[in-house]
Every structure is written in structure tokens, then in C-alpha cells.
Write an enzyme that holds these catalytic residues in place. Structure first.
Site: not given
Ligand code: CAA
Ligand code: NAD
Length: 292
Positions: A119, A140, A152, A190
Site C-alpha cells: 500500500s 496494487h 494500480e 493512497n
Molecule cells: N468479498 C466479495 N464480495 C463482497 C465482499 C467481499 N468481502 N463484500 C461485499 N461484496 C459484494 C457483495 O456480494 C455485493 O455484491 P452484489 O451487489 O452483486 O450482491 C456487493 O459487494 C455489495 O455488497 P453489500 O451489498 O453487502 O454491501 P455494500 O453495498 O455496503 O458494499 C462494499 C460493500 C463494496 C465493500 C462497499 O461498501 C465499498 O465499496 N466500500 C468502500 C471500499 C473501499 O473504499 N475500498 C478501498 C479500501 S483502500 C485499499 O484497498 C487500498 C489500500 O492499500 C489500503
Molecule cells: P493481513 O494482515 O490480512 O494478511 C497478511 C498475511 O500475510 C497474514 O495472513 C500473515 O500470516 C501473512 N504473512 C506474513 N508474512 C508472511 C510470509 N513471509 N509468507 C507468507 N505469508 C506471510 O494483511 P492484508 O490487509 O492482506 O495486507 C497485505 C498487504 O496488502 C500489505 O502490504 C498491505 O499494505 C496491502 N494492502 C492492504 C489493503 C487493505 O485494505 N487491507 C489494500 C491494498 C493493499
């Protein structure tokens, strides 16, 4: 060189989703976890997600079974030696990632592409630890991986055109929409999303409103699918904390600095939905805001 076998290292929130969509898209998938318990938990997560898709009639039982047959689950890194592409989705720590990539670099053939789902770390910091910086990219994905359309695709100054093109085509083959991003910490999304989440925590610290009201405000006022605290719980508070530390270290800008409350919540072991508690209690049918 075609990609037919994909290794996924780490089967937590992200790795399980990446492995699932790769198997559903017809790739052979080898999943590696640290130990048998973590592997079983990851396997269960993939099973549950695919069963849910079948129950919602988004996937046929036949296609689920065919996808399931494409999986190999292992705790041995050496089992990934014959993969055409290895995607790393382990904990957000450079040292752990580089230890893994150095081991893989010894094992994998010269055509294998390495990708990180990081991330906030730079791809350069991982690629430089291997002898294959030209065959190293960022892939990503976004959470939840089966639903979110974006990937990405990140190139460093050393990534070859061929590697980038293969990774970009792979993202498309998964049914995703790839965008090209340069290798800066936070890539595109991000860079903008993380300061927003951290700012929400800072406003909570200032006492602007409650967790529930800030979430309702941003969801209904801006049309976001969920408010910032639900999103924090969804991403993982531990992961957000690590991301924040890494981005702050990179840019030295206050907007990336982890707010003290974020650290407190991590210290209490409240990592969000995956552990049952974060800003919300996830033990019931609906998330309930916890006292902060
Ligand atoms: N796995 C698979 N499918 C899932 C799911 C999961 N974990 N969660 C929800 N879904 C599916 C559902 O089955 C549903 O599909 P249908 O409409 O076809 O039935 C659809 O997604 C919508 O789900 P819900 O109706 O249960 O709930 P919702 O409308 O609240 O949607 C959500 C859920 C898609 C997660 C929505 O709330 C959302 O888009 N949230 C924001 C997610 C977001 O911003 N993600 C980015 C996070 S940051 C990141 O990832 C980067 C990083 O590096 C940290
Ligand atoms: P998580 O904590 O859910 O899962 C990480 C997993 O990696 C754990 O199950 C752990 O046992 C395993 N692990 C640790 N070291 C390992 C190794 N050497 N070999 C194999 N498995 C190992 O974390 P996550 O949310 O899935 O995040 C994983 C990566 O994805 C991070 O780099 C995170 O920044 C990135 N990411 C996270 C998100 C998010 O929304 N959580 C979104 C995009 C990218």
C-alpha cells in the site's frame, strides 16, 4: 511469455481475494502462508467468499469447483519456484517483504515476474534487494478484491517495458481496470485516501462528532459507500498504522503522520473487522461503535 501459474504469498484479507480472482480467471494458483493455521484460515476465507458468490448466483457451482481445483496451498516458499508471476501480499513491513523476495529470487526461474501489493512502500525498495529489478512491478489491488475494479500497475525506473506490459495484461485478464502509476509511496489512490482517513481520526480526537455521526455524515453527505471509520476497520487498523508510518517517513508531511489515537487502538489489539473490534464491534450482525 504467457502467465499461467501465479504464486500468491500471504493469504490474509488481500492475498485471499487476489488468489480467488486469479483462480476464477483460469490461472493455476499457488498460495503460500507462514504456517498451517494461517494457511487453513486463508483457505477458509477463499472458500467462504466463493460459496457466497454461488449463493448470490454470481458464480455457478461448476465454475467454483473448477476454480477450486486450480489451487495449491503450501507453507513452503520452494513450491513457488515454477510460477510465472509471484504476487506478494504479506504484512506491510519492508524487512519481511525483502526477506521473502531474496529467497524467491534464488528459487524462481529468470522469466518469473515479481509483484508486490504493498500500500505504501516503494517497489524500488524491494526490487533493489533482488537481481531482477527489471522484472519487478507493483500490482496494487483494492479491498475487497473480488468487488473493487481498480488495480494500480506500478513501474520503477528499472522495470522493463515487457514486464510492465505483461503485468498490465494480467490485471486485465482478471477483469480489472488497470491504471499506470509511478513508484512513489502511496501510488495514486493512497496518496489521497490515507490523509482523508487519518484526518477523520484527527477530527474525532478534536471531538467534532461521534464515530457513527462522522461516518453517516461522509456516507450520506458525499455519497461514499462507507464512512471513514468503517473504512479504517475494513482496511485493518494495524495495516493503516503501518501505512501511515511509512508514508510519513517518506514525505515528512504532517498529513501522513499517525494520530496518537490510531496508535492507542493498535496497542489495544483492535485491528478492525478482521479481529472483531476496531472503531466498531463486529461481533453481531451489524457493526456497533465502541466507546473511544
Ligand atoms: N468479498 C466479495 N464480495 C463482497 C465482499 C467481499 N468481502 N463484500 C461485499 N461484496 C459484494 C457483495 O456480494 C455485493 O455484491 P452484489 O451487489 O452483486 O450482491 C456487493 O459487494 C455489495 O455488497 P453489500 O451489498 O453487502 O454491501 P455494500 O453495498 O455496503 O458494499 C462494499 C460493500 C463494496 C465493500 C462497499 O461498501 C465499498 O465499496 N466500500 C468502500 C471500499 C473501499 O473504499 N475500498 C478501498 C479500501 S483502500 C485499499 O484497498 C487500498 C489500500 O492499500 C489500503
Ligand atoms: P493481513 O494482515 O490480512 O494478511 C497478511 C498475511 O500475510 C497474514 O495472513 C500473515 O500470516 C501473512 N504473512 C506474513 N508474512 C508472511 C510470509 N513471509 N509468507 C507468507 N505469508 C506471510 O494483511 P492484508 O490487509 O492482506 O495486507 C497485505 C498487504 O496488502 C500489505 O502490504 C498491505 O499494505 C496491502 N494492502 C492492504 C489493503 C487493505 O485494505 N487491507 C489494500 C491494498 C493493499
Amino acid at each position: 511469455m504467457n502467465i499461467s501459474t501465479v504464486g500468491v504469498v500471504g493469504c490474509g484479507l488481500m492475498g485471499s481475494g487476489i488468489a480467488e480472482i486469479a483462480a476464477k480467471s483460469g490461472f493455476a494458483v499457488k498460495v503460500r502462508e507462514v504456517n498451517a493455521d494461517a494457511l487453513a484460515a486463508g483457505e477458509k476465507r477463499i472458500r467462504k467468499s466463493m460459496d457466497r458468490a454461488v449463493a448470490k448466483e454470481k458464480l455457478s457451482a461448476e465454475d467454483r469447483d473448477a476454480a477450486w481445483a486450480r489451487f495449491t496451498f503450501t507453507t513452503e516458499v520452494s513450491d513457488l519456484a515454477d510460477c510465472d508471476l509471484v504476487i506478494e501480499a504479506i504484512v506491510e513491513e519492508l524487512e519481511a517483504k525483502n526477506e521473502l523476495f531474496v529467497a524467491l529470487d534464488e528459487l524462481c526461474g529468470e522469466n518469473t515476474i515479481f509483484a508486490s501489493n504493498t500500500s505504501s512502500l516503494t517497489i524500488t525498495d524491494m526490487a533493489a534487494a533482488t537481481q531482477r529489478a527489471d522484472r519487478f512491478v507493483g500490482l496494487h489491488f483494492f479491498n475487497p478484491v473480488p468487488v473493487m475494479k481498480l488495480v494500480e500497475v506500478v513501474r520503477t525506473i528499472a522495470t522493463s517495458d515487457e514486464t510492465f506490459d505483461r503485468a498490465f495484461a494480467f490485471a486485465k485478464a482478471l477483469g480489472k481496470v488497470p491504471i499506470a502509476a509511478k513508484d512513489n509511496s502511496g501510488f495514486v489512490v493512497n496518496l489521497l485516501l490515507v490523509p482523508y482517513m487519518l484526518d477523520a481520526i484527527r477530527q474525532l480526537e478534536r471531538g467534532v462528532a461521534s464515530v457513527a455521526d462522522i461516518d453517516t455524515g461522509m456516507a450520506l453527505g458525499c455519497g461514499y459507500p462507507m464512512g471513514p471509520f468503517l473504512l479504517c476497520d475494513f482496511v485493518g487498523i494495524d495495516t493503516l498504522y503501518k501505512i501511515s508510518e511509512i508514508m510519513f517517513d517518506e514525505y515528512r508531511e504532517e498529513r501522513y503522520a499517525p494520530p496518537p489515537l490510531l496508535k492507542r487502538i493498535v496497542t489495544m489489539g483492535r485491528y478492525g473487522r478482521k479481529t472483531g473490534m476496531g472503531f466498531y464491534d463486529w461481533s453481531g450482525d451489524e457493526p456497533v461503535p465502541l466507546p473511544i
